[in-house]
Design a protein around this motif. Structure first.
Motif, PDB file in Angstrom:
ATOM      1  N   VAL A   1       0.842  -1.193   0.000  1.00 24.87           N
ATOM      2  CA  VAL A   1       0.000   0.000   0.000  1.00 24.87           C
ATOM      3  C   VAL A   1       0.879   1.246   0.000  1.00 24.87           C
ATOM      4  O   VAL A   1       0.640   2.202  -0.750  1.00 24.87           O
ATOM      5  CB  VAL A   1      -0.967  -0.004   1.204  1.00 24.87           C
ATOM      6  CG1 VAL A   1      -1.632   1.342   1.376  1.00 24.87           C
ATOM      7  CG2 VAL A   1      -2.006  -1.095   1.039  1.00 24.87           C
ATOM      8  N   ASP A   2       1.922   1.235   0.819  1.00 26.82           N
ATOM      9  CA  ASP A   2       2.857   2.362   0.892  1.00 26.82           C
ATOM     10  C   ASP A   2       3.499   2.632  -0.470  1.00 26.82           C
ATOM     11  O   ASP A   2       3.561   3.787  -0.919  1.00 26.82           O
ATOM     12  CB  ASP A   2       3.930   2.074   1.936  1.00 26.82           C
ATOM     13  CG  ASP A   2       4.921   3.196   2.080  1.00 26.82           C
ATOM     14  OD1 ASP A   2       6.059   3.036   1.590  1.00 26.82           O
ATOM     15  OD2 ASP A   2       4.564   4.240   2.670  1.00 26.82           O
ATOM     16  N   VAL A   3       3.942   1.595  -1.140  1.00 30.29           N
ATOM     17  CA  VAL A   3       4.568   1.747  -2.468  1.00 30.29           C
ATOM     18  C   VAL A   3       3.555   2.261  -3.481  1.00 30.29           C
ATOM     19  O   VAL A   3       3.860   3.147  -4.277  1.00 30.29           O
ATOM     20  CB  VAL A   3       5.181   0.405  -2.931  1.00 30.29           C
ATOM     21  CG1 VAL A   3       5.566   0.451  -4.395  1.00 30.29           C
ATOM     22  CG2 VAL A   3       6.380   0.059  -2.070  1.00 30.29           C
ATOM     23  N   ALA A   4       2.340   1.744  -3.457  1.00 28.74           N
ATOM     24  CA  ALA A   4       1.310   2.170  -4.409  1.00 28.74           C
ATOM     25  C   ALA A   4       0.977   3.653  -4.243  1.00 28.74           C
ATOM     26  O   ALA A   4       0.692   4.337  -5.223  1.00 28.74           O
ATOM     27  CB  ALA A   4       0.043   1.327  -4.248  1.00 28.74           C
ATOM     28  N   ILE A   5       1.019   4.156  -3.015  1.00 26.27           N
ATOM     29  CA  ILE A   5       0.707   5.565  -2.778  1.00 26.27           C
ATOM     30  C   ILE A   5       1.886   6.462  -3.119  1.00 26.27           C
ATOM     31  O   ILE A   5       1.735   7.481  -3.784  1.00 26.27           O
ATOM     32  CB  ILE A   5       0.275   5.781  -1.313  1.00 26.27           C
ATOM     33  CG1 ILE A   5      -1.080   5.114  -1.060  1.00 26.27           C
ATOM     34  CG2 ILE A   5       0.182   7.275  -0.987  1.00 26.27           C
ATOM     35  CD1 ILE A   5      -1.493   5.090   0.404  1.00 26.27           C
ATOM     36  N   THR A   6       3.089   6.085  -2.689  1.00 25.31           N
ATOM     37  CA  THR A   6       4.243   6.990  -2.787  1.00 25.31           C
ATOM     38  C   THR A   6       5.049   6.883  -4.071  1.00 25.31           C
ATOM     39  O   THR A   6       5.864   7.761  -4.336  1.00 25.31           O
ATOM     40  CB  THR A   6       5.193   6.763  -1.596  1.00 25.31           C
ATOM     41  OG1 THR A   6       5.656   5.412  -1.606  1.00 25.31           O
ATOM     42  CG2 THR A   6       4.507   7.083  -0.290  1.00 25.31           C
ATOM     43  N   GLU A   7       4.846   5.856  -4.893  1.00 24.75           N
ATOM     44  CA  GLU A   7       5.704   5.672  -6.064  1.00 24.75           C
ATOM     45  C   GLU A   7       5.572   6.792  -7.102  1.00 24.75           C
ATOM     46  O   GLU A   7       6.510   7.045  -7.840  1.00 24.75           O
ATOM     47  CB  GLU A   7       5.469   4.313  -6.701  1.00 24.75           C
ATOM     48  CG  GLU A   7       4.150   4.146  -7.420  1.00 24.75           C
ATOM     49  CD  GLU A   7       3.984   2.737  -7.964  1.00 24.75           C
ATOM     50  OE1 GLU A   7       4.976   2.001  -8.040  1.00 24.75           O
ATOM     51  OE2 GLU A   7       2.851   2.386  -8.296  1.00 24.75           O
ATOM     52  N   ASN A   8       4.455   7.485  -7.152  1.00 24.08           N
ATOM     53  CA  ASN A   8       4.278   8.585  -8.107  1.00 24.08           C
ATOM     54  C   ASN A   8       4.087   9.923  -7.411  1.00 24.08           C
ATOM     55  O   ASN A   8       3.370  10.790  -7.902  1.00 24.08           O
ATOM     56  CB  ASN A   8       3.097   8.294  -9.036  1.00 24.08           C
ATOM     57  CG  ASN A   8       3.394   7.151  -9.983  1.00 24.08           C
ATOM     58  OD1 ASN A   8       4.511   7.034 -10.482  1.00 24.08           O
ATOM     59  ND2 ASN A   8       2.422   6.299 -10.211  1.00 24.08           N
ATOM     60  N   GLY A   9       4.689  10.085  -6.240  1.00 22.19           N
ATOM     61  CA  GLY A   9       4.663  11.376  -5.575  1.00 22.19           C
ATOM     62  C   GLY A   9       3.615  11.556  -4.508  1.00 22.19           C
ATOM     63  O   GLY A   9       3.493  12.638  -3.940  1.00 22.19           O
ATOM     64  N   GLY A  10       2.853  10.535  -4.186  1.00 21.79           N
ATOM     65  CA  GLY A  10       1.865  10.639  -3.124  1.00 21.79           C
ATOM     66  C   GLY A  10       2.540  10.708  -1.760  1.00 21.79           C
ATOM     67  O   GLY A  10       3.694  10.309  -1.599  1.00 21.79           O
TER      68      GLY A  10
END
Length: 97
Positions: A26-35
């Motif tokens: 979940v962390d990777v899915a949110i932060t990978e594009n600047g979240g």
């Protein structure tokens, strides 16, 4: 970026390693594009209103985050294909923008 809230629950019987894997994905899915993740609250075990996959309680987690709208579809896809996540809900929070 807009503010969102993600609430999901997993089977309370799963191991800590599996739970940590779900949180990492979940962390990777949110932060990978600047979240940006603002807050993570572990709500713990709660009784379900109705049975879901033969479970009567779930281990809940609430995540407040900021992301672009395009990232939400990817996050939703990641949560749907993860067998450990039984149910999830992503809601836009205009009061936190």
């Amino acid at each position: 970026m807009k503010a969102y809230e993600l609430l999901f629950f997993v089977d309370p019987q799963i191991t800590e390693e599996v739970r940590a894997g779900v949180m990492k994905r979940v962390d990777v899915a949110i932060t990978e594009n600047g979240g940006v993740i603002d807050n993570v609250q572990d709500w713990g075990k709660h009784k379900l209103a109705f049975e879901v996959d033969k479970l009567t309680e779930g281990d809940y987690t609430l995540i407040d985050f900021h992301a672009d709208a395009t990232q939400i579809t990817e996050l939703d896809r990641v949560l749907r294909i993860n067998d450990a996540v039984k149910r999830h809900m992503i809601v836009r929070r205009p009061d936190k923008d």
